[in-house]
Design an enzyme around this catalytic site. Sequence first.
Site, PDB file in Angstrom:
ATOM      1  N   ASN A   9      43.368  42.750  58.865  1.00 38.44           N
ATOM      2  CA  ASN A   9      42.800  42.198  60.099  1.00 38.44           C
ATOM      3  C   ASN A   9      43.579  42.822  61.249  1.00 38.44           C
ATOM      4  O   ASN A   9      44.733  42.461  61.485  1.00 38.44           O
ATOM      5  CB  ASN A   9      42.947  40.662  60.092  1.00 38.44           C
ATOM      6  CG  ASN A   9      42.525  40.048  61.415  1.00 38.44           C
ATOM      7  OD1 ASN A   9      41.954  40.726  62.273  1.00 38.44           O
ATOM      8  ND2 ASN A   9      42.809  38.763  61.588  1.00 38.44           N
ATOM      9  N   LYS A  11      43.104  42.490  64.316  1.00 35.02           N
ATOM     10  CA  LYS A  11      43.145  41.640  65.515  1.00 35.02           C
ATOM     11  C   LYS A  11      42.807  42.492  66.752  1.00 35.02           C
ATOM     12  O   LYS A  11      41.963  43.383  66.650  1.00 35.02           O
ATOM     13  CB  LYS A  11      44.499  40.938  65.623  1.00 35.02           C
ATOM     14  CG  LYS A  11      44.822  40.187  64.322  1.00 35.02           C
ATOM     15  CD  LYS A  11      45.979  39.243  64.436  1.00 35.02           C
ATOM     16  CE  LYS A  11      46.181  38.541  63.094  1.00 35.02           C
ATOM     17  NZ  LYS A  11      47.220  37.515  63.130  1.00 35.02           N
ATOM     18  N   HIS A  95      38.991  32.421  61.821  1.00 38.96           N
ATOM     19  CA  HIS A  95      40.431  32.698  61.857  1.00 38.96           C
ATOM     20  C   HIS A  95      41.120  31.655  62.746  1.00 38.96           C
ATOM     21  O   HIS A  95      40.534  31.215  63.746  1.00 38.96           O
ATOM     22  CB  HIS A  95      40.678  34.113  62.400  1.00 38.96           C
ATOM     23  CG  HIS A  95      42.097  34.553  62.203  1.00 38.96           C
ATOM     24  ND1 HIS A  95      43.104  34.150  63.053  1.00 38.96           N
ATOM     25  CD2 HIS A  95      42.679  35.309  61.244  1.00 38.96           C
ATOM     26  CE1 HIS A  95      44.252  34.660  62.621  1.00 38.96           C
ATOM     27  NE2 HIS A  95      44.026  35.360  61.523  1.00 38.96           N
ATOM     28  N   GLU A  97      43.252  31.915  64.951  1.00 39.18           N
ATOM     29  CA  GLU A  97      43.336  32.301  66.372  1.00 39.18           C
ATOM     30  C   GLU A  97      42.020  32.020  67.089  1.00 39.18           C
ATOM     31  O   GLU A  97      42.011  31.667  68.272  1.00 39.18           O
ATOM     32  CB  GLU A  97      43.744  33.779  66.482  1.00 39.18           C
ATOM     33  CG  GLU A  97      45.217  33.956  66.092  1.00 39.18           C
ATOM     34  CD  GLU A  97      45.566  35.289  65.455  1.00 39.18           C
ATOM     35  OE1 GLU A  97      44.776  36.236  65.552  1.00 39.18           O
ATOM     36  OE2 GLU A  97      46.655  35.369  64.844  1.00 39.18           O
ATOM     37  N   GLU A 167      45.503  30.767  55.250  1.00 37.39           N
ATOM     38  CA  GLU A 167      46.523  31.292  56.160  1.00 37.39           C
ATOM     39  C   GLU A 167      47.219  30.139  56.872  1.00 37.39           C
ATOM     40  O   GLU A 167      46.686  29.607  57.862  1.00 37.39           O
ATOM     41  CB  GLU A 167      45.868  32.195  57.218  1.00 37.39           C
ATOM     42  CG  GLU A 167      45.160  33.399  56.650  1.00 37.39           C
ATOM     43  CD  GLU A 167      45.036  34.514  57.676  1.00 37.39           C
ATOM     44  OE1 GLU A 167      45.418  35.638  57.339  1.00 37.39           O
ATOM     45  OE2 GLU A 167      44.598  34.262  58.807  1.00 37.39           O
ATOM     46  N   GLY A 173      52.197  36.062  61.676  1.00 30.05           N
ATOM     47  CA  GLY A 173      52.905  36.885  62.649  1.00 30.05           C
ATOM     48  C   GLY A 173      54.323  36.419  62.947  1.00 30.05           C
ATOM     49  O   GLY A 173      54.947  36.873  63.894  1.00 30.05           O
ATOM     50  N   SER A 213      52.177  36.957  57.177  1.00 27.49           N
ATOM     51  CA  SER A 213      53.357  37.801  56.972  1.00 27.49           C
ATOM     52  C   SER A 213      53.395  38.456  55.589  1.00 27.49           C
ATOM     53  O   SER A 213      54.464  38.591  54.979  1.00 27.49           O
ATOM     54  CB  SER A 213      54.640  37.000  57.242  1.00 27.49           C
ATOM     55  OG  SER A 213      54.649  36.526  58.584  1.00 27.49           O
TER      56      SER A 213
HETATM   57  O1  LIG Z   1      46.550  36.295  60.678  1.00 22.52           O
HETATM   58  C1  LIG Z   1      46.778  37.083  59.771  1.00 22.52           C
HETATM   59  C2  LIG Z   1      45.706  37.855  59.132  1.00 22.52           C
HETATM   60  O2  LIG Z   1      44.468  37.358  59.487  1.00 22.52           O
HETATM   61  C3  LIG Z   1      48.171  37.288  59.299  1.00 22.52           C
HETATM   62  O3  LIG Z   1      48.834  38.058  60.222  1.00 22.52           O
HETATM   63  P1  LIG Z   1      50.281  38.671  59.849  1.00 22.52           P
HETATM   64  O4  LIG Z   1      50.096  39.388  58.520  1.00 22.52           O
HETATM   65  O5  LIG Z   1      50.611  39.576  60.961  1.00 22.52           O
HETATM   66  O6  LIG Z   1      51.201  37.507  59.698  1.00 22.52           O
END
Ligand SMILES: O=C(CO)COP(=O)(O)O
Length: 252
Positions: A9, A11, A95, A97, A167, A173, A213
């Site tokens: 992803n 983002k 997601h 976010e 997640e 992150g 992560s």
């Molecule tokens: O939100 C994520 C994937 O959709 C996870 O992000 P990270 O792997 O950067 O922690």
Amino acid sequence: MRKPVIAGNWKMFKTVGEAHDFWNTASSATIDASKVDAVICAPFLQLPALVEAAKGSSIHIGAQNMHQEKEGAFTGEISGDMLKDLGVTHVVIGHSERRQYFNETDETVNLKTKAALDLGLTPIVCVGESLEQREAGETESVVSKQVAEAFEGLTESEVEKTVVAYEPIWAIGTGKTATADDANQVCQAIRETILDLHGEEAASATRILYGGSVKPANIKELLGKDDIDGALVGGASLEADSFLQLVEAAQK
Ligand SMILES: O=C(CO)COP(=O)(O)O
């Protein structure tokens, strides 16, 4: 045997030029599509170039969101039909976010999941608890409710085609990964929810990913767990080398 999925992803990262740089390295990789589904979910603007670049490769291209309606007066939105027409095969839905910053709810996640399935797109439906919810001991009830609502009204075969990504919000992150055992326990609870609501076949066929992560250093341990069928990866999917190491680990 469930085929693992490694989905990157991106983002809101990378210009089209930077995506081409990624592809220059990624396209030389040998990926065994019979052993792993490798997917890159990129920002909308990069999708035409990536679909073109991915032709003949074993990497699928996905979007990070779509609107639930087929078309209409929804300024700034992208429909599933537009993605399908382009050659996109996967779409991330719900997601954390998007739930946090863009008003995504369990109801819109359900509508989007149905709309994606109707078009033959593979939805990657994200669920996960906040740190506060984890500390209150609510992880499994929160996540089970999210899954139940996302899958409301889906047939057994539609559930099987859907990918779930667990997640935990506190692990995204942050460098904090859930331990492989903790992640597996929640993925197992998700599978049990699917079993209760959609039956045995759906529960055993649905791929459940962990995200938060994930890196080349921890992927093997995560994939070694019974109920974890792959990973949804943010940061470590931005560099072709580390993305390919994750894919490599999953196709062994
Ligand atoms: O939100 C994520 C994937 O959709 C996870 O992000 P990270 O792997 O950067 O922690």
